[in-house]
Design a protein around this motif. Structure first.
Motif: not given
Ligand SMILES: *[C@@H]1O[C@H](CO)[C@@H](O)[C@H](O)[C@H]1NC(C)=O
Ligand SMILES: *[C@@H]1O[C@H](CO)[C@@H](O)[C@H](O)[C@H]1NC(C)=O
Length: 249
Positions: A45-54
């Motif tokens: 299971x892969x988690x895709x996604x980013x949040x610029x400030x995190x």
């Protein structure tokens, strides 16, 4: 009131910011891409996604319980207990939508990347066997009718789906001397009329944050001057009333 305004604006901005973060929602991606698997199968299971400030820390939840902080979550030799709802979060991204993993007991499983397809899309069905045991004389059925036969175990490929391809599918074959069948899977082909307009998605999901900021700023500035004007007015009225009171009898 003047002190109140900036904090209200701040609250609004924070909530707008949170909504912008929601737009970068994490997504759980399975490898191989099937959410129905057999016992002893391996799946990542892969988690895709980013949040610029995190930061890029990852959180995995299984049926709502935190299970891992690794970037990917490996399930080696799956058991029925691994079934359930998986969600992830990356950095400050919003929690992903759930992915339902089903671990089945059986010899054969019809693998379909999805159950709902749009007209014109290709579909590749596979007849997956327990522990990847060799399967011979594999047949695929749609609504009880044989659609494909192969001596080995080849995929059933539909290059461009039409509404005729909707229906209940299963596969059957020989594992050793045993004649085994998979459970049926319903495949739905949606007509073009139901699909979203072609081309890139409308920018509606990208702009709101900056737009909201600008609007908030405008509204806030407007409010600020309105309040200041009212304040001045009431000060004036108050002074006037004081004056008139002084001049009174
Ligand atoms: C899962 O992975 C292990 C090695 O890590 C392998 O021995 C096993 O055959 C795999 N299971 C399946 C069903 O492919
Ligand atoms: C499996 O069994 C069905 C009857 O249940 C039969 O029609 C079919 O030919 C058998 N398949 C193979 C590959 O022997």
């Amino acid at each position: 009131m003047r002190q109140l305004l900036p904090s209200t604006a701040l609250l609004l901005l924070v909530s707008a910011g949170t909504q912008a973060a929601n737009l970068t929602k994490a997504v759980v991606v399975l490898e191989p891409p099937y959410n129905r698997i057999l016992t002893l199968d391996n799946v990542t299971l892969k988690c895709q996604g980013t949040y610029p400030l995190g930061d890029n820390s990852t959180q995995w939840l299984h049926n709502g319980t935190l299970i891992s902080n690794q970037a990917s979550y490996f399930i080696k030799a799956a058991s029925v207990e691994n079934s359930g709802e998986y969600r992830c979060r990356k950095g400050l991204s919003e929690l992903s939508d759930p992915v339902q993993l089903e671990v089945h007991m059986g010899w054969l499983l019809l693998w379909a990347p999805r159950q709902v397809f749009q007209e014109g899309e290709p579909i590749r069905l596979r007849c997956h066997s327990w522990k990847n045991k060799p399967v011979r004389n594999v047949q695929y059925f749609q609504n009880g009718k044989s659609k494909k036969f192969s001596y080995g175990n080849s995929d059933f490929h539909i290059p461009a789906a039409t509404s005729k391809h909707s229906g209940s599918y299963f596969c059957r074959g020989l594992i050793g001397k045993k004649n085994e069948s998979s459970e049926p899977v319903d495949i739905i082909i949606q007509g073009k009329s139901c699909t979203a307009p072609e081309g890139p998605a409308p920018p509606g999901h990208q702009i709101p944050f900056s737009l909201v900021m600008v609007l908030l700023f405008a509204v806030d500035t407007g409010l600020y001057f309105a309040v200041q004007r009212d304040l001045h007015k009431s000060m004036r009225d108050w002074k006037n009333s004081k004056v008139s009171w002084k001049q009174g009898p």
